[in-house]
Motif scaffolding. Structure first.
Motif, PDB file in Angstrom:
ATOM      1  N   GLN A 122       0.836  -1.209   0.000  1.00 26.76           N
ATOM      2  CA  GLN A 122       0.000   0.000   0.000  1.00 26.76           C
ATOM      3  C   GLN A 122       0.870   1.258   0.000  1.00 26.76           C
ATOM      4  O   GLN A 122       0.638   2.193  -0.754  1.00 26.76           O
ATOM      5  CB  GLN A 122      -0.901   0.032   1.240  1.00 26.76           C
ATOM      6  CG  GLN A 122      -1.960  -1.053   1.235  1.00 26.76           C
ATOM      7  CD  GLN A 122      -2.725  -1.064   2.547  1.00 26.76           C
ATOM      8  OE1 GLN A 122      -3.725  -0.393   2.690  1.00 26.76           O
ATOM      9  NE2 GLN A 122      -2.228  -1.810   3.513  1.00 26.76           N
ATOM     10  N   ARG A 126       1.091   4.073  -2.930  1.00 32.95           N
ATOM     11  CA  ARG A 126       0.735   5.472  -2.661  1.00 32.95           C
ATOM     12  C   ARG A 126       1.848   6.395  -3.161  1.00 32.95           C
ATOM     13  O   ARG A 126       1.594   7.434  -3.742  1.00 32.95           O
ATOM     14  CB  ARG A 126       0.496   5.680  -1.164  1.00 32.95           C
ATOM     15  CG  ARG A 126      -0.028   7.086  -0.856  1.00 32.95           C
ATOM     16  CD  ARG A 126      -0.213   7.349   0.615  1.00 32.95           C
ATOM     17  NE  ARG A 126      -1.396   6.723   1.160  1.00 32.95           N
ATOM     18  CZ  ARG A 126      -1.393   5.767   2.091  1.00 32.95           C
ATOM     19  NH1 ARG A 126      -0.251   5.354   2.586  1.00 32.95           N
ATOM     20  NH2 ARG A 126      -2.508   5.259   2.544  1.00 32.95           N
ATOM     21  N   LEU A 151      -3.102  -0.886  -6.763  1.00 33.91           N
ATOM     22  CA  LEU A 151      -3.773   0.068  -5.872  1.00 33.91           C
ATOM     23  C   LEU A 151      -3.569   1.512  -6.304  1.00 33.91           C
ATOM     24  O   LEU A 151      -4.147   2.427  -5.712  1.00 33.91           O
ATOM     25  CB  LEU A 151      -3.232  -0.075  -4.437  1.00 33.91           C
ATOM     26  CG  LEU A 151      -3.370  -1.431  -3.770  1.00 33.91           C
ATOM     27  CD1 LEU A 151      -2.800  -1.371  -2.358  1.00 33.91           C
ATOM     28  CD2 LEU A 151      -4.821  -1.864  -3.719  1.00 33.91           C
ATOM     29  N   TYR A 155      -5.112   5.650  -5.079  1.00 26.23           N
ATOM     30  CA  TYR A 155      -4.330   6.750  -4.499  1.00 26.23           C
ATOM     31  C   TYR A 155      -4.254   7.939  -5.459  1.00 26.23           C
ATOM     32  O   TYR A 155      -4.138   9.082  -5.019  1.00 26.23           O
ATOM     33  CB  TYR A 155      -2.928   6.268  -4.121  1.00 26.23           C
ATOM     34  CG  TYR A 155      -2.960   5.212  -3.027  1.00 26.23           C
ATOM     35  CD1 TYR A 155      -3.617   5.465  -1.823  1.00 26.23           C
ATOM     36  CD2 TYR A 155      -2.363   3.975  -3.200  1.00 26.23           C
ATOM     37  CE1 TYR A 155      -3.667   4.498  -0.823  1.00 26.23           C
ATOM     38  CE2 TYR A 155      -2.404   3.010  -2.207  1.00 26.23           C
ATOM     39  CZ  TYR A 155      -3.060   3.271  -1.017  1.00 26.23           C
ATOM     40  OH  TYR A 155      -3.106   2.320  -0.031  1.00 26.23           O
ATOM     41  N   SER A 187     -10.289  -4.910  -1.272  1.00 25.31           N
ATOM     42  CA  SER A 187      -9.539  -3.650  -1.463  1.00 25.31           C
ATOM     43  C   SER A 187      -8.961  -3.600  -2.874  1.00 25.31           C
ATOM     44  O   SER A 187      -8.953  -2.553  -3.514  1.00 25.31           O
ATOM     45  CB  SER A 187      -8.385  -3.544  -0.474  1.00 25.31           C
ATOM     46  OG  SER A 187      -8.871  -3.644   0.818  1.00 25.31           O
TER      47      SER A 187
END
Ligand code: ADQ
Length: 511
Positions: A122, A126, A151, A155, A187
């Motif tokens: 994560q 980011r 992910l 972000y 997620s």
């Protein structure tokens, strides 16, 4: 395709150039790996920025100067993302390669679901998003690559990035029974839906993704029309498409036709005393089915003794991910099998398996592609497999045969020209090699012509054009209240409707 306005912001785990410490000094080198090479050839002439990790010595004082030097003569610049050594181990080796890689290749027992890996994954995603959001404007198109950056879309939105953002998955997407083992499944599915466009290698991968949404994230509603396949979650629409990656066909074909490659291939064949040459070219990876291939070759030599002395397997393996224990074990297994088989069958003047464990230059690779009679691809699972396409491009005499695993993305496109095998069926692989050895030359030619036509037409440029064109027109839109959820059709109506349109992978289209 050149974007009409704005720039292409390409984001991948690694840049195509790498800064390494050599004799205590930071030095530039080309990144290894097919992805960086394939993409580098596509972006020539495209204005923009390539964002990614620049390697172990990227934190040196001279890194920026070295990257500026690397960008000279290119139409795009490089922007590095800093990743510490500990993060490389937990984000790249850990989450990406000890969780997502095995899971998405249907091998959950090889996964190490360490929760710390997730934390670092994560954090690093980011950071990629922050670096990207700092430079991307509303006119730019962001293209994020592969399972390291699933992910980042989330972000980017949190950072308020206004740019269109597309994501392409180079590896397979698993079926729900496999994917649902992932502790962070929701997620990841949600974060992917923060991109405007999701691209998969095959219709099967796209279907698997949609099936996972249906089971794990039912609040996301999928719809399709003749032109469009999209998913709406909380008012955001994401378009979903199939875009099979390919290679720079003309570059491979013309280099393979060059005098230097031709004479090197002739010389090599002469040294092999014109045996049937069976070729395997892979990264050292447990997904590529290398032990299965070697065992099948042993069955071939046992079942068809008349082929002894007449057939040779050249297995070239490029070292890969050597700091991960699974990969070290695989190398030991492969090398043991090679020595056992050679021990069992070698006779004066004939060694059945020639084994190379190193990276080859493009010229060396083309020499073997051109010299080989049969390419053997036995991946247990593979997003695409570019080796199969490179072999076809290099077969300028149109005489080689491709034996291809049905579990590669390439099989969706090449199944009519190749001999397709189940890589778990060792006897069938042995029989396929035998069939290729005795195949009449006219049949070989007509198969190879078909394969080459496909790879020539659906090349890496058409892949990139199709994706970019879809990404730059995939408007984030808010689902109107009176839309399909409210009035158009009820969720129940979806139950019997296939989520995706059936169709050929060659359509390179949305839906
Ligand atoms: P890979 O798993 O790396 O790629 P692949 O598509 O076959 O698999 O590409 C390998 C590349 O490495 C090829 O370009 C090949 O020429 C090169 N290569 C292999 N052995 C080599 C050697 N000994 N020396 C030099 N070069 C060598 C991932 C996915 C694939 C997907 C690609 C692209 O796993 O399924 O096809 O990305 O999307």
């Amino acid at each position: 395709m050149k974007l009409r306005e704005g720039r292409l912001i390409n984001v991948s785990n690694r840049l195509p150039v790498e800064i390494k410490n050599r004799s205590g000094h930071p030095r530039l080198s080309r990144s290894s790996g097919g992805l960086a090479t394939a993409l580098d050839s596509v972006w020539r002439g495209q204005h923009g920025v390539w964002i990614g990790w620049a390697g172990a010595a990227a934190d040196s004082a001279t890194a920026d100067t070295l990257l500026q030097k690397a960008a000279r003569g290119r139409s795009y610049s490089f922007k590095p993302v800093t990743i510490s050594r500990d993060e490389v181990s937990k984000f790249y080796s850990g989450f990406a390669n000890e969780i997502i890689w095995p899971l998405f290749h249907d091998m959950p027992s090889r996964c190490d679901f360490d929760p710390e890996y997730w934390e670092v994954y994560q954090r690093v995603n980011r950071r990629f998003a922050q670096v990207t959001a700092e430079i991307a404007t509303a006119k730019d198109v962001i293209w994020a690559h592969d399972y390291h950056l699933m992910l980042m879309g989330r972000y980017l939105r949190e950072a308020g990035s206004p740019a269109h953002a597309g994501f392409f998955l180079h590896i397979p997407f698993p079926a729900p029974d496999i994917f649902e083992k992932l502790p962070w499944r929701k997620s990841i599915l949600r974060a992917l839906l923060q991109y405007n466009l999701l691209g998969f290698q095959t219709d099967r991968d796209r279907y698997n993704y949609l099936s996972c949404l249906e089971r794990i994230l039912p609040e996301a509603t999928a719809s399709r029309s003749d032109l469009d396949n999209s998913v709406v979650l909380e008012g955001r629409r994401t378009r979903i498409g199939t875009f099979p990656i390919s290679i720079a066909f003309e570059e491979f074909a013309s280099h393979a036709a060059s005098h230097e490659v031709e004479s090197a291939a002739n010389q090599f064949r002469h040294e092999m005393t014109n045996k049937f040459l069976v070729l395997g070219v892979d990264r050292m990876d447990y997904t590529k089915g290398i032990p299965e291939r070697l065992k099948a070759f042993r069955i071939l030599l046992r079942r068809f003794p008349e082929l002894r002395h007449r057939v040779t397997l050249l297995q070239v393996v490029v070292p890969s991910r050597e700091d991960i224990p699974n990969y070290k074990e695989l190398r030991r297994e492969v090398e043991l099998l090679v020595s056992q088989i050679n021990g069992e069958f070698t006779e004066a003047g004939w060694v059945p398996i020639h084994y190379m464990h190193r990276s080859l230059t493009r010229r060396q690779l083309l020499t073997y592609y051109r010299a080989a009679d049969i390419l053997l691809v036995t991946s247990l699972k593979d997003g695409m497999n570019l080796v199969a396409k490179e072999f076809c491009a290099a077969q300028v005499e149109e005489c080689g045969v491709v034996v291809l695993s049905e579990f590669t993305g390439a099989a969706a496109e090449l199944q009519h020209g190749a001999i397709v095998i189940n890589p778990y069926d060792l006897t069938a692989i042995a029989e396929a090699i035998h069939r290729a050895c005795v195949m009449p030359v006219e049949e070989k030619r007509s198969r190879m012509r078909l394969l080459r036509d496909i790879v020539r037409t659906y090349n890496v440029q058409s892949w990139a054009d199709a994706f970019l064109s879809a990404a730059s027109t995939a408007e984030p839109s808010v689902e109107p209240k009176a839309g399909r959820e409210a009035g158009g059709s009820s969720p129940d109506e979806d139950a019997g409707i296939p989520l995706i349109a059936a169709g050929s992978s060659h359509d390179q289209r949305i839906a």
